[in-house]
Design an enzyme around this catalytic site. Structure first.
Site, PDB file in Angstrom:
ATOM      1  N   ASN A  52       0.847  -1.195   0.000  1.00 48.85           N
ATOM      2  CA  ASN A  52       0.000   0.000   0.000  1.00 48.85           C
ATOM      3  C   ASN A  52       0.876   1.236   0.000  1.00 48.85           C
ATOM      4  O   ASN A  52       1.848   1.323   0.755  1.00 48.85           O
ATOM      5  CB  ASN A  52      -0.914   0.028   1.230  1.00 48.85           C
ATOM      6  CG  ASN A  52      -1.714   1.315   1.311  1.00 48.85           C
ATOM      7  OD1 ASN A  52      -1.221   2.348   1.757  1.00 48.85           O
ATOM      8  ND2 ASN A  52      -2.958   1.265   0.894  1.00 48.85           N
ATOM      9  N   GLY A  82      -4.315   0.625  -3.348  1.00 44.62           N
ATOM     10  CA  GLY A  82      -4.795   1.911  -2.851  1.00 44.62           C
ATOM     11  C   GLY A  82      -6.023   1.707  -2.005  1.00 44.62           C
ATOM     12  O   GLY A  82      -6.908   0.919  -2.371  1.00 44.62           O
ATOM     13  N   GLU A  83      -6.115   2.408  -0.862  1.00 39.31           N
ATOM     14  CA  GLU A  83      -7.257   2.206   0.026  1.00 39.31           C
ATOM     15  C   GLU A  83      -8.563   2.708  -0.557  1.00 39.31           C
ATOM     16  O   GLU A  83      -9.633   2.487   0.004  1.00 39.31           O
ATOM     17  CB  GLU A  83      -7.012   2.861   1.387  1.00 39.31           C
ATOM     18  CG  GLU A  83      -6.779   4.347   1.354  1.00 39.31           C
ATOM     19  CD  GLU A  83      -5.311   4.689   1.525  1.00 39.31           C
ATOM     20  OE1 GLU A  83      -5.026   5.684   2.209  1.00 39.31           O
ATOM     21  OE2 GLU A  83      -4.464   3.984   0.968  1.00 39.31           O
ATOM     22  N   ASN A  84      -8.498   3.396  -1.715  1.00 37.90           N
ATOM     23  CA  ASN A  84      -9.722   3.825  -2.380  1.00 37.90           C
ATOM     24  C   ASN A  84     -10.350   2.702  -3.202  1.00 37.90           C
ATOM     25  O   ASN A  84     -11.372   2.898  -3.845  1.00 37.90           O
ATOM     26  CB  ASN A  84      -9.462   5.041  -3.267  1.00 37.90           C
ATOM     27  CG  ASN A  84      -8.408   4.780  -4.322  1.00 37.90           C
ATOM     28  OD1 ASN A  84      -7.335   4.244  -4.029  1.00 37.90           O
ATOM     29  ND2 ASN A  84      -8.674   5.162  -5.550  1.00 37.90           N
ATOM     30  N   GLY A  85      -9.724   1.504  -3.188  1.00 38.78           N
ATOM     31  CA  GLY A  85     -10.364   0.357  -3.803  1.00 38.78           C
ATOM     32  C   GLY A  85      -9.758  -0.123  -5.099  1.00 38.78           C
ATOM     33  O   GLY A  85     -10.498  -0.483  -6.023  1.00 38.78           O
TER      34      GLY A  85
END
Length: 556
Positions: A329, A352-355
């Site tokens: 990440n 990415g933590e946005n998917g």
């Protein structure tokens, strides 16, 4: 046909079904029953004529949620309708506070919002000014915790234990939720969390979130409310779809029926759907691959980050931490520069933590897609074998230790491995975003940051002086001066830049550290040869969960 007529027809069908059954005509009875049921189901229609019609019963003081990550996947036409309606005293649950001139920012300009529950607010100076002058309340929630609280709220689960925020102001409470008009006194503070220990690790109890109205955005919707999302516009939308007493979906396209295997979220969670009168594809941050920092650190024209040689230098060294087959990440800031420097050097999947899993480099001019962004809201491309997921799944990958490593920037790091990177009280309000979740997940945490802070201040210090993101979680720090590792004996300088002296490092480092007897030049590591392309076809690294699972009791 009105609902009453449809159900009257259904009642008549039931009476005929019973009559046929009594006559022994069971096959005909079953066929009639299936026909009536199918007819009733296909006539369900949740489509509203306009956003104004969809929000007709929204009232002052309602609690609402808003899907989206940055400007991507945000129900912007619903926001425009709320601005036009003029509702006031609205409390919002959203990942972000929008930008000053679009989305939630438009409601903030009209002073329609009294409370924000969000993970990141750093892109909106309008919000920041209102908060710092006591005009609005702010409840900061770690991004992964926010996604999880929405997920369990939609599923009727009262609470969940998470590791994010342990040892920080999230656990202890007392964060200034609302300031006085003077910007200094405290009008309201956050409450402490209940803590519980499982298998030797501390967790915090977080409650599920439910709201009056949940606003989401989808690429496609059908008459029954089944939804399909596009690229990274999925993000928080599925998690927030089920938390509203009324869920309203803004769809770019409305079709008669979405093929079952293409449905991303079922219509039972959705109450109303309207077609977007205009589809906006605003881009928050646009950068092209030929404008990205070059390998020698001399970027073409662009913002300060692109032209900053020190940051490119840090990124080049950070790439050497990655090995073929890793899932990693990357946060915002310098880690984004790391992403562009992996190309042609190492075969990793960047998450990415946005998917998104499988982030590629910046696009070429004319090839940008507004629905494909990274966590820094920059438009990117997709690598071979990429995939998209909702926000709660993105953070589940972190909590479940399915990622090998995370890289993120920081404002301060202590000599014991504490990290602080989300707020400077009274000056800068950013928000923790996904950082608290990332540093608490148990995988390797690499901090990449410039060594010297504003005004020549030290960023490596005995103790952090601003609110913590995580305690004792940092594995390694890479700066433009050198590389520090955190070992049982303390912080150790293991590499030094050829452009730096040991005296200069000591001058700008107040944290206690020792010098490794095997001190090497930081630039020597940059000559390591790696694989040529970013791909996810082959993996040679062990699972990041292997070490953890080997320590689990046999009864687990």
């Amino acid at each position: 046909m009105c609902i009453r007529d449809r159900y009257q027809r259904r009642v008549h069908g039931i009476l005929i079904y019973r009559m046929l059954s009594r006559l022994g005509l069971n096959f005909a009875a079953r066929a009639l029953n299936m026909s009536c049921t199918r007819s009733l189901a296909t006539e369900i229609n949740k489509i509203y004529a306009s956003p104004d019609a969809a929000i007709h019963d929204l009232k002052d003081g309602n609690v609402i949620s808003m899907g989206g990550f940055g400007l991507v996947g945000m129900p912007e036409n619903a926001v425009l309708s709320m601005v036009s309606k003029g509702v006031k005293n609205i409390r919002i649950v959203s990942n972000i506070a929008g930008v000053h001139d679009w989305g939630i920012g438009l409601m903030l300009q009209k002073h329609q919002v009294v409370e924000m529950n969000a993970s990141y607010v750093g892109e909106n100076p309008v919000f920041e000014k209102q908060y710092l002058t006591g005009g609005i309340s702010l409840n900061m929630i770690p991004q992964g915790t926010l996604a999880e609280r929405c997920r369990i709220g939609a599923g009727g689960i009262a609470g969940s234990y998470v590791k994010a925020g342990v040892g920080t102001v999230v656990e202890l409470g007392g964060f200034p939720m609302r300031l006085g008009k003077d910007g200094k006194s405290l009008a309201q503070v956050t409450r402490p969390r209940e803590k519980r220990n499982f298998d030797g690790k501390n967790y915090l109890l977080e409650e599920g979130i439910n709201v009056d109205f949940a606003f989401i955005k989808a690429f496609q919707a059908d008459k029954k409310g089944n939804l399909r999302f596009r690229k990274t516009a999925r993000n928080f939308n599925p998690d927030m779809a089920g938390i509203g007493k009324v869920t309203i979906c803004e769809a770019e396209q409305i079709v008669d029926e979405i093929e079952p295997e293409k449905v991303h979220y079922p219509g039972c969670f959705v109450d109303r759907v309207f077609k977007a009168p205009k589809v906006y594809k605003k881009i928050e941050r646009l950068r092209f691959s030929d404008e990205a920092p070059a390998a020698n650190g001399k970027g073409k024209k662009g913002n300060e980050e692109e032209k900053d040689f020190r940051r490119v230098k840090i990124a080049k060294r950070a790439v050497c931490e990655l090995t073929d087959g890793m899932y990693c990440n990357l946060g915002i800031g310098i880690p984004v520069v790391v992403a562009n420097n992996t190309r042609g050097k190492v075969a990793v999947d960047l998450q990415g933590e946005n998917g998104i899993i499988g982030m590629g480099p910046y696009p070429k001019k004319g090839e940008q897609d507004a629905d494909i962004i990274n966590a820094g809201k920059e438009v990117i491309t997709e690598a071979i074998g990429h995939s998209h997921n909702r926000s709660s799944d993105a953070f589940g990958m972190m909590r479940g230790i399915h990622l090998h490593m995370t890289m993120l920037g920081s404002m301060q790091v202590s000599e014991t491995g504490d990290i602080a990177n989300w707020i400077i009280p009274g000056q800068k309000v950013k928000g923790m975003g996904g950082a608290m979740d990332l540093v608490s997940c148990g995988s390797s945490v690499i901090v990449v940051m410039e060594h010297v802070g504003p005004g020549g201040s030290a960023k490596l210090m005995p103790e952090c002086t601003i609110p913590l993101t995580g305690k004792g979680c940092v594995s390694k720090v890479i700066t433009d001066f050198g590389v520090f590792e955190f070992k049982p004996e303390g912080m150790v300088l293991t590499e030094i830049s050829k452009d730096t002296t040991l005296e200069e490092i000591k001058k700008f480092t107040t944290a206690k550290f020792t010098v490794s007897p095997n001190l090497t030049k930081m630039e020597d590591h940059q000559s390591i040869s790696h694989l040529l392309t970013i791909t996810c076809l082959l993996y040679t690294s062990p699972s990041p969960r292997d070490a953890t699972l080997s320590r689990m009791p046999s009864s687990a």
